[in-house]
Scaffold this active site. Structure first.
Site, PDB file in Angstrom:
ATOM      1  N   GLU A 170      94.798  11.548  88.699  1.00  0.00           N
ATOM      2  CA  GLU A 170      93.702  12.200  89.413  1.00  0.00           C
ATOM      3  C   GLU A 170      94.197  12.852  90.708  1.00  0.00           C
ATOM      4  O   GLU A 170      93.758  13.937  91.066  1.00  0.00           O
ATOM      5  CB  GLU A 170      92.589  11.190  89.728  1.00  0.00           C
ATOM      6  CG  GLU A 170      91.732  10.836  88.531  1.00  0.00           C
ATOM      7  CD  GLU A 170      91.059  12.046  87.906  1.00  0.00           C
ATOM      8  OE1 GLU A 170      90.552  12.897  88.651  1.00  0.00           O
ATOM      9  OE2 GLU A 170      91.061  12.150  86.673  1.00  0.00           O
ATOM     10  N   CYS A 174      83.351  26.071  79.976  1.00  0.00           N
ATOM     11  CA  CYS A 174      82.532  26.591  81.081  1.00  0.00           C
ATOM     12  C   CYS A 174      83.452  27.036  82.225  1.00  0.00           C
ATOM     13  O   CYS A 174      83.399  26.525  83.336  1.00  0.00           O
ATOM     14  CB  CYS A 174      81.543  25.524  81.552  1.00  0.00           C
ATOM     15  SG  CYS A 174      80.206  26.237  82.534  1.00  0.00           S
TER      16      CYS A 174
HETATM   17  S1  SF4 Z   1      76.200  27.586  78.027  1.00  0.00           S
HETATM   18 FE1  SF4 Z   1      76.028  27.087  80.204  1.00  0.00          FE
HETATM   19  S2  SF4 Z   1      77.116  25.179  80.439  1.00  0.00           S
HETATM   20 FE2  SF4 Z   1      77.710  26.017  78.470  1.00  0.00          FE
HETATM   21  S3  SF4 Z   1      79.570  27.231  78.869  1.00  0.00           S
HETATM   22 FE3  SF4 Z   1      77.843  28.627  79.050  1.00  0.00          FE
HETATM   23  S4  SF4 Z   1      77.324  28.587  81.206  1.00  0.00           S
HETATM   24 FE4  SF4 Z   1      78.574  26.794  80.819  1.00  0.00          FE
END
Ligand code: SF4
Length: 387
Positions: free
Chosen positions: A52, A209
């Site tokens: 970490e 994301c």
């Molecule tokens: S749907 Fe929302 S949480 Fe999922 S990758 Fe796209 S922006 Fe990120």
């Protein structure tokens, strides 16, 4: 209502209920997440903590080699705590952000002396150790001790802010606290699921994301992602405070010894074929604190005025190059100077603290180049010495 109708209704209402955020993350991690990272194998608090700290501001791929070397040299917390700081800095060399290495060493010593060699099992206690912030404490506590607390590092912050449609300005600490509360409310019900959930936040944030071009079509929580539904994916999270960058010029005086003639040396930014180099320890505060570095000057004039007229004539000045730190761009110019007074035979090739007679005490030391790879050197110095 007839029995078959009841069944059909119940089925429909179950289908309408989306699985919670945590349930979907857990299922996704099991299939698509990372499972074979070295710190996931024998995930004891020492290895998790070490990983970490290394992963702060650094990507997994850059950490893998360092983690292997560290755990080979210091297989236990006790061995790390008892090692000299210079050995720790030497192994850390090249990973950057050296305060992390100094804090790592300090924290290891504290865990040894104050907790009998065992990490305290709660995020509230872990956060009191040097170098462990709230998110790192949450990572260790959730992975190793199953505490129901959410990490909130850069990746998790981005993922959660987008999914929740959280549009407060995260440069404000009150907004950060509010997001932490919301994040803690999302964790799985069962404490035993915490290690996988924490890993899922890390993996989803890093793999799908992402800051640019997130892969929403593959995301397990896209159906109720508020950022996606309101077309604000690129706009979230909001952080208005920009880091102010500044520029700093540095002139390195690289005194070297070589048996090769000057004509045979390759002159670029660096010089291949040197036998020894003169390095000093940097001050305890500021850039590259306590690492070894050539004598450093603000201007070329200041550097030249530290030399004799003969030395000035022999000085070889290279093109400057840029090295980027978090808040600063360093413009570094290397000036190489062949030293004709010191002989290689007077230098201790083990790089122990013995100094040749010609070196005044407390003013640095000559280091044999073939032994210097293990030293704690800033990245640009390493690039100059080992092109
Ligand atoms: S749907 Fe929302 S949480 Fe999922 S990758 Fe796209 S922006 Fe990120």
């Amino acid at each position: 209502v007839s029995a078959p109708n009841k069944k059909a209704k119940a089925k429909a209402s179950t289908q309408a209920l989306p699985n919670t955020f945590a349930v979907r993350l857990l299922a996704w991690q099991e299939v698509h997440g990372r499972h074979h990272l070295p710190w996931q194998i024998n995930a004891d608090p020492y290895r998790v903590w070490l990983s970490e700290i290394m992963l702060q501001q650094t990507q997994v791929v850059s950490v893998l080699d360092y983690f292997a070397r560290f755990t080979q040299k210091f297989p236990t917390l006790q061995e790390l705590a008892e090692a000299p700081l210079s050995d720790v800095l030497g192994l850390w060399s090249g990973l950057g952000y050296y305060t992390r290495a100094r804090n790592l060493h300090k924290a290891a010593q504290m865990v040894q002396s104050e907790f009998g060699g065992q990490f305290p099992p709660s995020s509230a206690e872990l956060v009191k150790l040097p170098g462990i912030g709230p998110s790192t404490a949450a990572a260790i506590a959730s992975i190793c001790f199953h505490e129901r607390v959410s990490i909130l590092d850069g990746n998790a912050k981005r993922l959660l802010a987008r999914h929740l449609g959280f549009s407060d300005d995260l440069s404000q600490s009150v907004a950060h606290k509010r997001l932490q509360t919301l994040a803690n409310a999302q964790v799985p019900k069962l404490a035993q699921d915490m290690p996988r959930y924490t890993q899922a936040l890390m993996d989803l944030g890093a793999m799908l994301c992402t800051q640019r071009k997130p892969k929403c079509e593959a995301c397990p929580v896209s159906t109720d992602c508020q950022a996606r539904l309101t077309d604000r994916v690129e706009a979230l999270p909001i952080k208005t405070r920009k880091v102010k960058r500044s520029q700093l010029r540095m002139h390195f005086l690289l005194r070297y010894i070589t048996a090769v003639t000057d004509d045979d040396l390759q002159l670029k930014h660096s010089i291949a074929g040197i036998d020894a180099v003169y390095l000093e320890q940097r001050p305890a505060k500021g850039i590259w604190a306590e690492l070894l570095c050539p004598p450093c000057f603000d201007t070329e004039e200041a550097l030249r005025s530290s030399l004799t007229p003969q030395e000035q004539q022999r000085l070889k000045t290279m093109h400057s190059f840029q090295h980027v730190l978090t808040h600063k761009d360093l413009i570094i110019q290397a000036h190489w100077l062949r030293d004709e007074k010191v002989s290689i035979s007077s230098i201790d090739s083990t790089n122990s603290p013995n100094r040749p007679n010609s070196t005044p005490p407390n003013e640095g030391q000559w280091y044999a180049i073939n032994q210097s790879k293990e030293l704690g050197l800033p990245v640009p110095v390493r690039k100059l010495l080992f092109p």
